[in-house]
Write a protein that holds these residues in place. Structure first.
Motif, PDB file in Angstrom:
ATOM      1  N   ARG A 132       0.833  -1.217   0.000  1.00 50.94           N
ATOM      2  CA  ARG A 132       0.000   0.000   0.000  1.00 50.94           C
ATOM      3  C   ARG A 132       0.865   1.263   0.000  1.00 50.94           C
ATOM      4  O   ARG A 132       0.452   2.300  -0.490  1.00 50.94           O
ATOM      5  N   HIS A 133       2.068   1.163   0.593  1.00 54.82           N
ATOM      6  CA  HIS A 133       2.884   2.371   0.764  1.00 54.82           C
ATOM      7  C   HIS A 133       4.115   2.391  -0.146  1.00 54.82           C
ATOM      8  O   HIS A 133       5.069   3.128   0.123  1.00 54.82           O
ATOM      9  N   TYR A 182       6.588   3.471  -2.864  1.00 55.52           N
ATOM     10  CA  TYR A 182       6.801   4.796  -3.456  1.00 55.52           C
ATOM     11  C   TYR A 182       7.939   4.729  -4.471  1.00 55.52           C
ATOM     12  O   TYR A 182       8.800   3.845  -4.407  1.00 55.52           O
TER      13      TYR A 182
END
Length: 517
Positions: free
Chosen positions: A13-14, A16
């Motif tokens: 989900r995180h 980057y």
């Protein structure tokens, strides 16, 4: 009506995107100005290759992956084509062999020397002369050695066996003549038994490449397809294209039913092409826009809603093409799960972009690095042409580990697959899946496994590459741990079978010696 919460648990989900610093980029690279819709870049752990501008004919650069910074304007090129180079692809099983195709209607195979290039390479290792018009796409087979597919503007897809000794090949082993217009995209499923194509006639096709038959064919009036992609073993296809209103669009399809997409979504009104890239290890899908600086990424799930949007990497610098580093070239210490190489022609720059899972721990994160495709072929070219299918050999990305053979086929299990519970004999060792029916004697040998191991010399002990004993580990708690355990036990079974075969051979040799006496 069931209620679905907004929150969805996911390890990714995180994730980057992190662009490399200027000193880690490749500067002063004369990137091609060709408007053909291709990546124009190919990467492996040793080299980065990029199609370049060249006066007269076509050429590409091969730069060592660690040679960052400014490129010498007189850096040697690979320049044997008489027309613009349209596509380049590294051999997935040899970091020093690359294929290229061109407007001159040829495909060429090149050997890249181990030492630094000092002069232009003009003589190819092999030349493939079969297409009547320019060749726009090439793809290596994902599991068979030396099988190459090429697609030309003569509407034909040709299959080449590069194992032959001839340096000039004019007859492919197979010609797929199922398209009535230019093929825009080709994609293999995991074991390379099926080929998906997107064609300018707006149709998606799923083809059996060895039989040459079209298994599925479909088009949808509101989706003009440009690129298509197999989503690993999910039995789904993903396509990018445009809507009737010329919006950029993505669609998801069931590979066994191409009449109506499972999902269709408009993204934006930009005009650039969308390149889809799928990572079957993490089930993440990246959508890279040509002509803009954005990379959208999603997570694929087997149930609805299928496509879960994560977020978007944004950059003001537009990309003309993109390269992808194979998993074995990633920095696992930094929790890097994917790496792009972004071509920025306006600045003559190639910028690496790392996709990173934020983790505090500095140890190896096994849950985000499942076993991945190794750099060894699972089949020879002739075996594949004879009809054999086999998934890719697998390797752990843990530093110091070695390749693991024969992945399990979860979606299409073998008819004779059965489970034999060894927990009683091994004291909590879990369940081992046996691929084939075994003889009682073989199962007896499996039960006596610890005694066998003691008799073997150290260099022949049947332990896994990371030194992990499957029978002494705690029971798996998550699905990923269960999967890892399954792979390890499959490897143990494979090694046991090899030992049994060796013993049978020794027994037969002794019997022959006794008969001779």
């Amino acid at each position: 009506m069931s209620w679905h919460p907004q929150y969805r648990s996911s390890k990714f989900r995180h994730v980057y995107g992190k662009a490399a610093s200027k000193d880690k980029c490749y500067d002063c690279v004369p990137i091609t100005r060709n408007v053909h819709d291709n990546h124009f870049c190919a990467v492996n752990p040793s080299f980065i290759a990029v199609v370049t501008e060249c006066a007269g004919g076509g050429a590409f650069l091969v730069i060592p992956i660690k040679q960052t910074g400014k490129l010498d304007p007189h850096y040697p090129k690979v320049c044997g084509h008489k027309g613009n180079v349209l596509d380049i692809k590294w051999n997935p099983f040899n970091d020093f062999v690359i294929a290229s195709c061109s407007e001159d209607a040829t495909v060429k195979i090149w050997d890249i020397p181990y030492q630094l290039l000092k002069r232009n390479i003009t003589t190819p290792k092999k030349e493939l002369l079969g297409h009547a018009r320019r060749v726009g796409l090439i793809e290596w087979h994902p599991t068979a050695d030396n099988i190459l597919f090429s697609s030309g503007y003569d509407y034909k897809i040709m299959i080449w066996n590069l194992d032959v000794k001839d340096t000039v090949l004019s007859k492919p082993v197979k010609i797929l003549d199922a398209h009535k217009d230019v093929v825009l995209s080709m994609s293999f499923n995991t074991d390379g038994s099926l080929l998906a194509t997107a064609c300018r006639d707006k149709k998606i096709r799923v083809i059996d490449p060895r039989a040459g038959t079209v298994l599925q064919e479909g088009s949808y009036k509101s989706h003009r397809v440009n690129k298509v992609l197999f989503l690993g073993n999910m039995k789904k296809l993903f396509s990018t294209g445009t809507s009737l209103w010329n919006n950029r669009q993505i669609a998801l399809w069931d590979q066994n039913n191409l009449s109506v997409p499972l999902l269709e979504e408009d993204l934006d009104g930009s005009s650039g092409l969308l390149f889809p890239i799928y990572d079957s290890d993490t089930h993440m899908l990246y959508v890279v826009g040509k002509g803009d600086g954005n990379i959208r990424y999603y997570e694929i799930s087997p149930e609805k809603p299928y496509l879960n949007y994560l977020t978007e990497y944004r950059s003001p610098l537009p990309q003309k093409g993109i390269g992808m580093m194979p998993k074995r070239g990633l920095d696992v210490a930094a929790c890097e799960i994917f790496r792009f190489y972004k071509l920025i022609p306006t600045k003559s720059l190639i910028e690496p972009i790392s996709m990173i899972v934020p983790r505090r721990s500095e140890s190896y994160q096994e849950d985000i690095y499942p076993l991945t495709a190794a750099a060894q072929p699972a089949l020879t070219a002739q075996e594949w042409l004879n009809g054999v299918n086999k998934g890719p050999l697998l390797v752990s990305l843990r530093p110091g580990s070695e390749a693991v053979n024969s992945p399990p086929q979860f979606l299409e299990p073998e008819p004779f697959t059965k489970a034999t519970d060894l927990s009683q004999q091994q004291g909590g060792g879990g369940r081992v899946l046996l691929e084939d029916k075994q003889k009682p004697r073989e199962i007896e040998d499996v039960r006596k496994w610890p005694k066998v191991e003691e008799k073997l010399p150290k260099n022949e002990q049947m332990c896994l590459s990371n030194g992990f004993d499957v029978f002494e580990c705690p029971p798996p708690k998550t699905e990923n741990e269960l999967l890892q355990m399954f792979y390890r036990q499959q490897e143990e079974i494979r090694r046991l079978r090899e030992l049994l075969i060796q013993r049978d051979v020794q027994i037969k040799q002794l019997e022959l010696e006794r008969m001779g006496d």
